[in-house]
Design an enzyme around this catalytic site. Structure first.
Site, short mmCIF file in Angstrom:
data_model
loop_
_atom_site.label_atom_id
_atom_site.label_comp_id
_atom_site.label_asym_id
_atom_site.label_seq_id
_atom_site.Cartn_x
_atom_site.Cartn_y
_atom_site.Cartn_z
N TYR A 1 -12.36 -1.63 -3.89
CA TYR A 1 -12.97 -2.08 -2.70
C TYR A 1 -14.52 -1.87 -2.57
O TYR A 1 -14.83 -1.59 -1.51
CB TYR A 1 -12.23 -0.80 -1.76
CG TYR A 1 -10.79 -1.24 -1.34
CD1 TYR A 1 -10.80 -2.36 -0.50
CD2 TYR A 1 -9.63 -0.57 -1.81
CE1 TYR A 1 -9.29 -2.71 -0.28
CE2 TYR A 1 -8.47 -0.87 -1.51
CZ TYR A 1 -8.25 -2.01 -0.50
OH TYR A 1 -7.05 -2.42 -0.11
N HIS B 1 -2.33 -5.51 1.73
CA HIS B 1 -3.54 -6.09 1.38
C HIS B 1 -3.23 -7.54 0.89
O HIS B 1 -2.45 -7.75 0.02
CB HIS B 1 -4.34 -5.23 0.29
CG HIS B 1 -5.74 -6.12 -0.43
ND1 HIS B 1 -6.84 -6.01 0.33
CD2 HIS B 1 -5.65 -7.00 -1.30
CE1 HIS B 1 -7.47 -6.68 -0.44
NE2 HIS B 1 -7.02 -7.48 -1.46
N ASN C 1 -2.16 0.22 6.70
CA ASN C 1 -1.70 -1.05 7.35
C ASN C 1 -0.87 -1.99 6.40
O ASN C 1 -0.66 -3.15 6.43
CB ASN C 1 -2.68 -1.93 8.10
CG ASN C 1 -3.64 -2.26 7.13
OD1 ASN C 1 -3.61 -1.94 5.95
ND2 ASN C 1 -4.66 -2.88 7.55
N GLU D 1 -9.71 -10.47 -7.79
CA GLU D 1 -8.59 -9.57 -7.40
C GLU D 1 -7.36 -9.53 -8.43
O GLU D 1 -7.01 -8.49 -8.95
CB GLU D 1 -8.16 -9.25 -5.97
CG GLU D 1 -9.49 -8.97 -5.15
CD GLU D 1 -9.12 -9.00 -3.76
OE1 GLU D 1 -9.81 -8.66 -2.95
OE2 GLU D 1 -7.79 -9.46 -3.29
N LYS E 1 0.66 -1.22 -0.01
CA LYS E 1 -0.18 -0.12 0.17
C LYS E 1 1.21 1.32 0.06
O LYS E 1 1.97 1.13 0.27
CB LYS E 1 -0.83 -0.10 1.16
CG LYS E 1 -2.02 -1.19 1.04
CD LYS E 1 -2.78 -1.05 2.43
CE LYS E 1 -3.98 -2.09 2.34
NZ LYS E 1 -5.14 -1.91 3.32
P1 RTP Z 1 -7.11 -6.06 3.28
O1 RTP Z 1 -8.34 -6.46 3.07
O2 RTP Z 1 -6.59 -4.75 3.05
O3 RTP Z 1 -6.10 -7.15 3.02
O4 RTP Z 1 -7.36 -5.98 4.98
P2 RTP Z 1 -8.33 -6.71 6.08
O5 RTP Z 1 -8.88 -7.98 5.16
O6 RTP Z 1 -7.31 -7.14 7.03
O7 RTP Z 1 -9.17 -5.84 6.47
P3 RTP Z 1 -10.66 -5.26 5.80
O8 RTP Z 1 -11.63 -5.54 6.89
O9 RTP Z 1 -11.03 -6.25 4.37
O10 RTP Z 1 -10.48 -4.04 5.43
C1 RTP Z 1 -9.77 -3.48 4.31
C2 RTP Z 1 -8.88 -2.32 4.57
O11 RTP Z 1 -9.77 -1.21 5.15
C3 RTP Z 1 -8.94 -0.47 6.10
N1 RTP Z 1 -9.59 -0.42 7.42
N2 RTP Z 1 -9.77 0.75 8.06
N3 RTP Z 1 -10.52 2.57 10.07
C4 RTP Z 1 -10.92 1.31 10.07
O12 RTP Z 1 -11.59 0.94 11.09
C5 RTP Z 1 -10.48 0.54 9.09
N4 RTP Z 1 -10.83 -0.87 8.81
C6 RTP Z 1 -10.24 -1.47 8.14
C7 RTP Z 1 -7.62 -1.20 6.19
O13 RTP Z 1 -6.88 -0.55 5.25
C8 RTP Z 1 -8.13 -2.42 5.64
O14 RTP Z 1 -6.82 -3.22 5.29
MG MG Z 2 -9.96 -7.51 3.40
#
Ligand code: RTP
Ligand code: MG
Length: 140
Positions: free
Chosen positions: A51, A117, A114, A128, A11
């Site tokens: 997204y 992804h 973070n 994707e 990212k």
């Molecule tokens: P990713 O999809 O990016 O691999 O990460 P993930 O599954 O661990 O997290 P996900 O729940 O799918 O959320 C996608 C991305 O959104 C951002 N996020 N921000 N501010 C917040 O509460 C929040 N929660 C999620 C993060 O960049 C996350 O990777």
């Molecule tokens: Mg995710």
């Protein structure tokens, strides 16, 4: 188990801090092979489309802004159990909850910024990969 493919993205918060090599090394050390890789600067519209699954979530706007604010490196990783393995190396979404040694524990700035992804299931991985790569770009 047969070889599996997953989609990974380094990212903007990480490319900005010149962490592409360090993050890729962690993926490779975990046994994942980079079979496609390119650096792109996505538009806001591309981030919103990529997204779209999160469009009802409160962080959607901020997430799309951040993802289009600078370059990313999109990659396809191949290996045994690649989807799960990549999720393990990434660590928890919130770096505060990530295990020691994971990419997010080491490099992430916050739950939003973070650093990486990774696809979460075979269907999303295929989707994707297809979003960013054509078939001839995948060199396994
Ligand atoms: P990713 O999809 O990016 O691999 O990460 P993930 O599954 O661990 O997290 P996900 O729940 O799918 O959320 C996608 C991305 O959104 C951002 N996020 N921000 N501010 C917040 O509460 C929040 N929660 C999620 C993060 O960049 C996350 O990777
Ligand atoms: Mg995710």
């Amino acid at each position: 188990m047969a070889l599996e493919r997953t989609f990974s993205m380094i990212k903007p918060d990480a490319t900005r801090r010149n962490l592409t090599g360090k993050i890729t090394a962690k993926l490779e050390e975990a046994g994942l092979r980079v079979i496609a890789s390119k650096r792109i600067h996505m538009s806001l519209a591309q981030a919103q489309a990529f997204y779209a699954v999160h469009k009802e979530r409160p962080f959607y706007g901020e997430l799309c802004e951040q993802m289009s604010a600078g370059p990313v490196v999109v990659q396809v990783l191949e290996g045994e159990n690649a989807i799960l393995k990549n999720r393990e190396v990434m660590g928890a979404t919130n770096p505060a909850n990530a295990d020691a040694g994971t990419i997010r524990k080491e490099f992430a700035l916050s739950i939003g910024e973070n650093s990486v992804h990774g696809s979460d299931a075979p269907e999303t991985a295929a989707e994707e990969i297809g979003f960013w790569f054509s078939k001839i770009e995948l060199v396994g």
